[in-house]
Design a protein around this motif. Structure first.
Motif, mmCIF file in Angstrom:
data_model
loop_
_atom_site.group_PDB
_atom_site.id
_atom_site.type_symbol
_atom_site.label_atom_id
_atom_site.label_comp_id
_atom_site.label_asym_id
_atom_site.label_seq_id
_atom_site.Cartn_x
_atom_site.Cartn_y
_atom_site.Cartn_z
ATOM 1 N N LEU A 1 -71.878 34.305 6.421
ATOM 2 C CA LEU A 1 -71.141 33.056 6.296
ATOM 3 C C LEU A 1 -70.114 32.914 7.418
ATOM 4 O O LEU A 1 -69.981 31.853 8.032
ATOM 5 N N ILE A 2 -69.403 33.984 7.701
ATOM 6 C CA ILE A 2 -68.425 33.972 8.803
ATOM 7 C C ILE A 2 -69.132 33.699 10.128
ATOM 8 O O ILE A 2 -68.683 32.867 10.931
ATOM 9 N N THR A 43 -71.935 32.155 10.669
ATOM 10 C CA THR A 43 -72.375 30.760 10.694
ATOM 11 C C THR A 43 -71.200 29.817 10.931
ATOM 12 O O THR A 43 -71.276 28.909 11.774
ATOM 13 N N ASN A 44 -70.103 30.033 10.216
ATOM 14 C CA ASN A 44 -68.925 29.158 10.368
ATOM 15 C C ASN A 44 -68.331 29.237 11.773
ATOM 16 O O ASN A 44 -67.968 28.217 12.357
ATOM 17 N N ASN A 88 -70.723 27.458 14.193
ATOM 18 C CA ASN A 88 -70.644 26.000 14.039
ATOM 19 C C ASN A 88 -69.350 25.438 14.595
ATOM 20 O O ASN A 88 -69.357 24.444 15.319
ATOM 21 N N SER A 89 -68.225 26.058 14.259
ATOM 22 C CA SER A 89 -66.932 25.514 14.694
ATOM 23 C C SER A 89 -66.730 25.617 16.201
ATOM 24 O O SER A 89 -66.036 24.794 16.799
#
Length: 163
Positions: free
Chosen positions: A123-124, A126-127, A130-131
């Motif tokens: 999740l980290i 991916t985030n 993306n950011s």
């Protein structure tokens, strides 16, 4: 997840394809080293691998082990790690096919490596990707500390307290 026999068959096919593409010899030694790597479930250095081959009475030179590890890393069958060992030049390896993304814990006393998976890491990844508009292909996370195993090989012996 593939069973170990089909995983090895896939690895053998990938190695053969890579050797052919690069014009390298498809020697029995290279395939024997691949088989030894894929029979292991640990993090090992080249010397560990060489010793394992010797214990199995397989006549292979150190140079062949080192060179084959480079070939296996290049074709994505093995991952190389630098875990900050005392000389900081010692590479450790692990098989890569059939493995999920994971992180490592390294004991600074006995140098054992433990793996762990935590879905929050994905999740980290991916985030962050993306950011920052970045396509993350992989990541490496290593925690250094001291294990609490009683059998920690070089764990310092505590001095008795003097009153």
């Amino acid at each position: 997840m593939q069973d170990s026999h089909s995983l090895l068959a896939t690895a053998r096919a990938k190695l053969e394809e890579s050797l052919l593409a690069k014009g390298l010899r498809r020697s029995s030694e290279r395939f024997a080293i691949l088989e030894e790597v894929y029979s292991r479930n640990d993090h090992f250095d080249a010397e560990d691998l060489y010793q394992a081959m010797q214990q199995k009475s397989y006549p292979v030179s150190r140079a062949t082990v080192y060179n084959t590890l480079e070939v296996l890393v290049d074709c994505g069958l093995v991952r190389r790690h630098q875990f900050g060992d005392e000389d900081n030049t010692k590479s450790r390896y692990e098989k890569s096919l059939g493995r999920q993304q994971h992180a490592h814990l390294v004991c600074v006393v006995c140098h054992r490596v433990k793996e762990f998976c935590d879905p929050r890491l994905h999740l980290i990844e991916t985030n962050v990707g993306n950011s920052l508009q970045f396509h993350v292909k992989s990541h490496s996370l290593v925690f250094y500390g001291q294990c609490t195993n009683d059998d920690c090989e070089t764990k310092p012996v505590e001095e008795p307290k003097v009153d």
